[in-house]
Design a protein around this motif. Structure first.
Motif, PDB file in Angstrom:
ATOM      1  N   ARG A 148      41.288  51.665  33.777  1.00 10.64           N
ATOM      2  CA  ARG A 148      41.733  50.953  32.582  1.00 10.64           C
ATOM      3  C   ARG A 148      42.794  49.914  32.928  1.00 10.64           C
ATOM      4  O   ARG A 148      43.414  49.971  33.997  1.00 10.64           O
ATOM      5  N   HIS A 149      42.985  48.973  31.999  1.00 10.60           N
ATOM      6  CA  HIS A 149      43.935  47.876  32.169  1.00 10.60           C
ATOM      7  C   HIS A 149      45.176  48.154  31.325  1.00 10.60           C
ATOM      8  O   HIS A 149      45.077  48.493  30.147  1.00 10.60           O
ATOM      9  N   THR A 205      49.160  37.912  33.115  1.00 13.19           N
ATOM     10  CA  THR A 205      49.407  39.009  34.037  1.00 13.19           C
ATOM     11  C   THR A 205      50.805  38.842  34.603  1.00 13.19           C
ATOM     12  O   THR A 205      51.143  37.790  35.148  1.00 13.19           O
ATOM     13  N   ARG A 236      37.263  47.941  29.921  1.00 13.12           N
ATOM     14  CA  ARG A 236      36.840  46.536  29.983  1.00 13.12           C
ATOM     15  C   ARG A 236      36.400  45.996  28.629  1.00 13.12           C
ATOM     16  O   ARG A 236      36.784  44.885  28.232  1.00 13.12           O
ATOM     17  N   LEU A 251      39.392  45.594  26.252  1.00 10.42           N
ATOM     18  CA  LEU A 251      40.216  44.438  26.612  1.00 10.42           C
ATOM     19  C   LEU A 251      39.573  43.144  26.127  1.00 10.42           C
ATOM     20  O   LEU A 251      40.255  42.269  25.576  1.00 10.42           O
TER      21      LEU A 251
END
Length: 265
Positions: free
Chosen positions: A74-75, A164, A147, A150
């Motif tokens: 996961r992000h 980022t 993904r 997001l």
């Protein structure tokens, strides 16, 4: 387990003055209509957080049972506005037809402050944005998104760019001691609201913000033309007039009320 339903359902189209909604009560897992509190374990990975009432269950185990991506896939995205509200995230992901299972982590970010974007959103509120502020410690929530989640969240943020940020720029300190090497954060494309020559205004209630703008921002007062106690009527009017919202955004930029976020480039 707590419910994400109730009066604060994240529907700002109906009540824009409720923005940014109620943040998560602490680290936990949003799943279905419920919010399961979690306790990070010092010295352990994020997926090792224990779910309250389930001493035998970790966050990663709960995600596995749900049939969704684990923490490692996961992000990490820091929320500075309504994306810290589980009801809002659930509403967005339901509308986008993606899974609504989302871990939230309470954290502190060093070097970033939260203010207001120099534009008015479609429902009539002035949304939040991140801006660089060296040395500042800001309590935040970070979500762990797969993904598809997001991509869905990106699509709901047309006025923002997801940046980022690396740990050597700004440090994220997650409850339990984790210090990730990088994370994402949404930054307004229009800049942060700030009196000319002054630092950006810090995030506050819509009532307090509208009152401050009516007192100190001549362009806002001229275009909105309402008294502070009528801020809800002003928000409803803004929601119904795209040309007025565009005029306010242009006025902020032209009068020096749109400051750089510090994330440029």
């Amino acid at each position: 387990m707590g419910s994400v339903a109730g009066t604060d359902c994240g529907d700002f189209a109906a009540a824009p003055w409720l923005y940014p909604g109620t943040a998560a009560p602490g680290s936990g897992l949003l799943r279905g209509d419920g919010y399961h509190r979690a306790r990070p374990r010092p010295g352990a990975g994020l997926g090792a957080a224990r779910l309250d009432g389930r001493e035998d269950s970790t966050l990663d185990e709960a995600l596995c049972r749900a049939g969704v991506a684990g923490v490692g896939d996961r992000h990490l995205v820091v929320a500075v506005g309504s994306n810290a509200c589980p009801a809002v995230v659930r509403r967005k992901f339901t509308a986008g037809n993606v899974d609504t299972t989302v871990p939230f982590l309470r954290a502190t970010v060093v070097g970033i402050a939260v203010g207001h974007s120099a534009h008015v959103s479609v429902p009539g509120y002035v949304a939040a944005t991140a801006f660089r502020r060296p040395g500042t410690r800001t309590p935040v929530f970070a979500s762990l998104l797969d993904r598809d989640q997001l991509a869905c969240l990106d699509a709901t943020e047309p006025n923002y760019t997801r940046r980022t940020v690396t740990a050597d720029e700004c440090r994220l300190e997650i409850d339990g001691g984790q210090r990730p090497a990088s994370f994402g954060v949404y930054v307004s494309k229009w800049g942060a609201l700030a009196p000319p020559g002054a630092p950006p205004l810090r995030l506050r209630s819509q009532e307090a913000l509208f009152a401050a703008l009516l007192r100190h921002c001549a362009g806002f007062a001229a275009l909105v033309g309402r008294r502070p106690h009528e801020y809800r009527s002003a928000m409803k009017a803004l929601a119904g007039e795209a040309d007025l919202r565009a005029a306010l955004r242009q006025s902020f930029a032209a009068s020096g009320w749109a400051a750089r976020s510090g994330f440029d480039g």
